[in-house]
Design a protein around this motif. Structure first.
Motif, PDB file in Angstrom:
ATOM      1  N   GLN A 158      78.600  -9.475  16.887  1.00 52.08           N
ATOM      2  CA  GLN A 158      80.512  -8.888  17.044  1.00 52.08           C
ATOM      3  C   GLN A 158      80.987  -7.668  17.842  1.00 52.08           C
ATOM      4  O   GLN A 158      81.894  -7.863  19.071  1.00 52.08           O
ATOM      5  N   GLU A 159      79.725  -6.801  18.654  1.00 55.77           N
ATOM      6  CA  GLU A 159      79.363  -5.316  19.237  1.00 55.77           C
ATOM      7  C   GLU A 159      79.600  -6.169  20.457  1.00 55.77           C
ATOM      8  O   GLU A 159      80.211  -5.635  21.254  1.00 55.77           O
ATOM      9  N   ASP A 160      78.949  -7.667  21.361  1.00 55.40           N
ATOM     10  CA  ASP A 160      79.551  -8.645  22.587  1.00 55.40           C
ATOM     11  C   ASP A 160      80.691  -8.771  22.955  1.00 55.40           C
ATOM     12  O   ASP A 160      80.502  -8.370  23.587  1.00 55.40           O
ATOM     13  N   PHE A 161      81.713  -8.533  22.044  1.00 53.32           N
ATOM     14  CA  PHE A 161      83.294  -8.907  22.243  1.00 53.32           C
ATOM     15  C   PHE A 161      83.978  -7.605  21.798  1.00 53.32           C
ATOM     16  O   PHE A 161      84.346  -6.335  21.271  1.00 53.32           O
ATOM     17  N   ARG A 162      84.310  -7.248  23.249  1.00 51.82           N
ATOM     18  CA  ARG A 162      86.201  -6.174  23.236  1.00 51.82           C
ATOM     19  C   ARG A 162      87.420  -6.435  22.514  1.00 51.82           C
ATOM     20  O   ARG A 162      87.911  -6.085  21.620  1.00 51.82           O
ATOM     21  N   PHE A 163      86.866  -8.012  22.676  1.00 52.04           N
ATOM     22  CA  PHE A 163      88.675  -8.405  21.943  1.00 52.04           C
ATOM     23  C   PHE A 163      88.879  -9.869  21.068  1.00 52.04           C
ATOM     24  O   PHE A 163      87.533 -10.323  20.104  1.00 52.04           O
ATOM     25  N   SER A 164      89.557  -9.523  19.686  1.00 50.12           N
ATOM     26  CA  SER A 164      89.192 -10.561  18.574  1.00 50.12           C
ATOM     27  C   SER A 164      90.664 -10.315  18.053  1.00 50.12           C
ATOM     28  O   SER A 164      91.479  -9.414  18.443  1.00 50.12           O
ATOM     29  N   THR A 165      91.083 -11.370  17.410  1.00 49.13           N
ATOM     30  CA  THR A 165      92.440 -11.916  16.906  1.00 49.13           C
ATOM     31  C   THR A 165      92.476 -12.465  15.670  1.00 49.13           C
ATOM     32  O   THR A 165      91.588 -13.192  15.400  1.00 49.13           O
ATOM     33  N   PRO A 166      93.310 -11.729  14.370  1.00 48.38           N
ATOM     34  CA  PRO A 166      93.064 -12.419  12.919  1.00 48.38           C
ATOM     35  C   PRO A 166      93.544 -13.217  13.022  1.00 48.38           C
ATOM     36  O   PRO A 166      94.419 -14.035  13.968  1.00 48.38           O
ATOM     37  N   LEU A 167      93.528 -14.523  12.299  1.00 48.97           N
ATOM     38  CA  LEU A 167      93.667 -15.834  11.480  1.00 48.97           C
ATOM     39  C   LEU A 167      93.294 -16.250  10.610  1.00 48.97           C
ATOM     40  O   LEU A 167      92.613 -15.735   9.516  1.00 48.97           O
ATOM     41  N   ARG A 168      94.499 -16.337   9.409  1.00 44.39           N
ATOM     42  CA  ARG A 168      93.932 -16.742   7.861  1.00 44.39           C
ATOM     43  C   ARG A 168      93.914 -18.111   7.908  1.00 44.39           C
ATOM     44  O   ARG A 168      94.475 -18.885   8.540  1.00 44.39           O
ATOM     45  N   VAL A 169      93.039 -18.507   7.257  1.00 42.17           N
ATOM     46  CA  VAL A 169      93.115 -20.162   6.849  1.00 42.17           C
ATOM     47  C   VAL A 169      93.939 -20.707   6.086  1.00 42.17           C
ATOM     48  O   VAL A 169      94.613 -19.604   5.132  1.00 42.17           O
ATOM     49  N   ARG A 170      95.323 -21.714   6.471  1.00 40.74           N
ATOM     50  CA  ARG A 170      95.961 -22.342   5.786  1.00 40.74           C
ATOM     51  C   ARG A 170      95.774 -23.450   4.885  1.00 40.74           C
ATOM     52  O   ARG A 170      94.161 -24.393   5.431  1.00 40.74           O
ATOM     53  N   TRP A 171      96.740 -23.692   4.382  1.00 39.82           N
ATOM     54  CA  TRP A 171      95.852 -24.940   3.167  1.00 39.82           C
ATOM     55  C   TRP A 171      95.449 -26.086   3.705  1.00 39.82           C
ATOM     56  O   TRP A 171      94.666 -27.214   3.911  1.00 39.82           O
ATOM     57  N   ALA A 172      96.798 -26.239   4.772  1.00 41.20           N
ATOM     58  CA  ALA A 172      96.833 -28.006   5.130  1.00 41.20           C
ATOM     59  C   ALA A 172      95.547 -28.034   5.859  1.00 41.20           C
ATOM     60  O   ALA A 172      94.906 -28.727   6.973  1.00 41.20           O
TER      61      ALA A 172
END
Length: 149
Positions: free
Chosen positions: A3-17
């Protein structure tokens, strides 16, 4: 891939579909998750360096590789990590890491070719774009361009 290799991340919640009857994410959805991450990466890059606009450009995916380590489940909160691992003259390779609570679930790479919108042919990156990527990344991408920076 850390994870330290990355400066950027964004969250995402898994949806039912996005899950199968066992509540496991169907494998095809991970490419969509990567696309969400890359879209947000470009948004963050533009916000960090507004003069390095990519308006008037187009990108075509030419290669995708995903390695599945563990499944994501319904309602998991994922972190989509994205970085530019390599810059060529007209192509870039994104490294992707999809994590849940620090556990690597999927690692991958996506190669895009930058193209002229009229001709749909490969077009070299503007030096300002190349400089913006180098300034944005915490781990410098490999730069195999034949164009001076």
């Amino acid at each position: 891939m850390q994870q330290e290799d990355f400066r950027f991340s964004t969250p995402l919640r898994v949806r039912w579909a996005e899950v199968d009857p066992q509540s496991i994410v169907f494998n095809g959805h991970y490419l969509t998750y990567c696309d969400v991450g890359i879209t947000e990466y470009f948004r963050a890059l533009r916000a960090a360096t507004p003069d390095a606009s990519i308006i008037g450009s187009d990108f075509f995916a030419v290669r995708t590789v995903l390695d599945y380590q563990a499944p994501a489940m319904f309602d998991d909160l994922l972190d989509i990590h994205v970085r530019v691992a390599r810059l060529g003259n007209s192509s870039l390779q994104f490294a992707i890491g999809i994590y849940r609570d620090g556990e690597l679930l999927v690692k991958g790479e996506i190669v895009y070719v930058h193209a002229d919108m009229q001709t749909r042919r490969p077009a070299p990156f503007d030096p300002a774009f190349r400089q913006a990527v180098h300034a944005f990344e915490s781990k410098a991408p490999e730069d195999s361009s034949t164009t001076p920076a």
